[in-house]
Write a protein that holds these residues in place. Sequence first.
Motif, PDB file in Angstrom:
ATOM      1  N   CYS A  36       0.854  -1.189  -0.003  1.00  0.00           N
ATOM      2  CA  CYS A  36       0.040   0.155   0.172  1.00  0.00           C
ATOM      3  C   CYS A  36       0.676   1.093   0.103  1.00  0.00           C
ATOM      4  O   CYS A  36       0.501   2.344  -0.624  1.00  0.00           O
ATOM      5  CB  CYS A  36      -0.906  -0.146   1.147  1.00  0.00           C
ATOM      6  N   LEU A  37       1.916   1.244   0.909  1.00  0.00           N
ATOM      7  CA  LEU A  37       2.976   2.518   0.942  1.00  0.00           C
ATOM      8  C   LEU A  37       3.654   2.599  -0.552  1.00  0.00           C
ATOM      9  O   LEU A  37       3.718   3.537  -0.941  1.00  0.00           O
ATOM     10  CB  LEU A  37       3.729   2.107   1.775  1.00  0.00           C
ATOM     11  N   PHE A  38       3.909   1.416  -1.103  1.00  0.00           N
ATOM     12  CA  PHE A  38       4.538   1.503  -2.570  1.00  0.00           C
ATOM     13  C   PHE A  38       3.551   2.114  -3.513  1.00  0.00           C
ATOM     14  O   PHE A  38       4.137   2.986  -4.225  1.00  0.00           O
ATOM     15  CB  PHE A  38       4.992  -0.012  -2.877  1.00  0.00           C
ATOM     16  N   VAL A  39       2.486   1.846  -3.403  1.00  0.00           N
ATOM     17  CA  VAL A  39       1.420   2.234  -4.367  1.00  0.00           C
ATOM     18  C   VAL A  39       1.205   3.715  -4.216  1.00  0.00           C
ATOM     19  O   VAL A  39       1.122   4.606  -4.898  1.00  0.00           O
ATOM     20  CB  VAL A  39      -0.078   1.437  -4.321  1.00  0.00           C
ATOM     21  N   MET A  40       1.262   4.149  -3.028  1.00  0.00           N
ATOM     22  CA  MET A  40       1.101   5.723  -2.689  1.00  0.00           C
ATOM     23  C   MET A  40       2.181   6.329  -3.015  1.00  0.00           C
ATOM     24  O   MET A  40       2.038   7.531  -3.424  1.00  0.00           O
ATOM     25  CB  MET A  40       0.573   5.991  -1.139  1.00  0.00           C
ATOM     26  N   ILE A  41       3.422   5.975  -2.795  1.00  0.00           N
ATOM     27  CA  ILE A  41       4.509   6.669  -3.370  1.00  0.00           C
ATOM     28  C   ILE A  41       4.558   6.557  -4.886  1.00  0.00           C
ATOM     29  O   ILE A  41       4.832   7.713  -5.545  1.00  0.00           O
ATOM     30  CB  ILE A  41       5.869   5.934  -2.824  1.00  0.00           C
ATOM     31  N   ALA A  42       4.197   5.715  -5.498  1.00  0.00           N
ATOM     32  CA  ALA A  42       4.324   5.570  -7.080  1.00  0.00           C
ATOM     33  C   ALA A  42       3.198   6.528  -7.667  1.00  0.00           C
ATOM     34  O   ALA A  42       3.773   6.967  -8.450  1.00  0.00           O
ATOM     35  CB  ALA A  42       3.975   4.052  -7.551  1.00  0.00           C
ATOM     36  N   LEU A  43       1.886   6.451  -6.930  1.00  0.00           N
ATOM     37  CA  LEU A  43       1.019   7.493  -7.312  1.00  0.00           C
ATOM     38  C   LEU A  43       1.387   8.865  -7.180  1.00  0.00           C
ATOM     39  O   LEU A  43       1.183   9.787  -8.105  1.00  0.00           O
ATOM     40  CB  LEU A  43      -0.386   7.165  -6.773  1.00  0.00           C
ATOM     41  N   GLY A  44       2.022   9.257  -6.086  1.00  0.00           N
ATOM     42  CA  GLY A  44       2.684  10.487  -6.024  1.00  0.00           C
ATOM     43  C   GLY A  44       3.560  10.963  -6.816  1.00  0.00           C
ATOM     44  O   GLY A  44       3.628  11.982  -7.555  1.00  0.00           O
ATOM     45  N   VAL A  45       4.485  10.131  -7.370  1.00  0.00           N
ATOM     46  CA  VAL A  45       5.542  10.385  -8.318  1.00  0.00           C
ATOM     47  C   VAL A  45       4.872  10.521  -9.607  1.00  0.00           C
ATOM     48  O   VAL A  45       5.298  11.622 -10.226  1.00  0.00           O
ATOM     49  CB  VAL A  45       6.566   9.168  -8.476  1.00  0.00           C
ATOM     50  N   VAL A  46       4.074   9.706  -9.813  1.00  0.00           N
ATOM     51  CA  VAL A  46       3.078   9.842 -11.067  1.00  0.00           C
ATOM     52  C   VAL A  46       2.544  11.202 -11.228  1.00  0.00           C
ATOM     53  O   VAL A  46       2.535  11.937 -12.300  1.00  0.00           O
ATOM     54  CB  VAL A  46       2.392   8.878 -11.439  1.00  0.00           C
ATOM     55  N   GLY A  47       2.025  11.774 -10.066  1.00  0.00           N
ATOM     56  CA  GLY A  47       1.072  12.853 -10.081  1.00  0.00           C
ATOM     57  C   GLY A  47       2.191  14.314 -10.394  1.00  0.00           C
ATOM     58  O   GLY A  47       1.882  14.909 -10.970  1.00  0.00           O
TER      59      GLY A  47
END
Length: 167
Positions: A139-150
């Motif tokens: 879940c943390l990995f997904v949140m970080i990845a979404l933040g980078v994509v954003g």
Amino acid sequence: MAKADVLARVKQDLALGHTYTATQRLRTLVAIQPEDLELRHLLTTVYRQTGNLVEAGRWAFLLDDVTDEERAAFERANPDPWLRLRLLRWDSPISALPDAGARERLTALTEEAAAAGPPSTYDGPLSSPSRSRTAAIPCLFVMIALGVVGILAAIGVFRMITWVIGG
């Protein structure tokens, strides 16, 4: 590969100081030939050289030259008698051991295991991580990845606007 070839490689590994590789080769041979006491003795010798009393005690348990210190270290590290029996990997009859002391030790361990009763069913490792922690990592990995994509998307939009306005 023949036993002699593997032992030649073990000797070469030890000459080069590669004790880990030597122990892996010897452990493989012991797994194939668990009744070969010469292999157990060689493996014990390597563990003694590296100062690993627990493993030295494990592999010397069925030999005549096991020390009390090695045996005690093996027993402390593996308090369950059933586990110690399994770790010894001895499938032959006790009478097949040439040393009377080894026969007595193995007989005593077998009796200790019988008195303790059979082991309980396996419930996994004693220190298994909690499910909530392992679920939090993806879940943390997904949140970080979404933040980078954003952030990358915002930079892209900004550049596009400056290109349209400036162009």
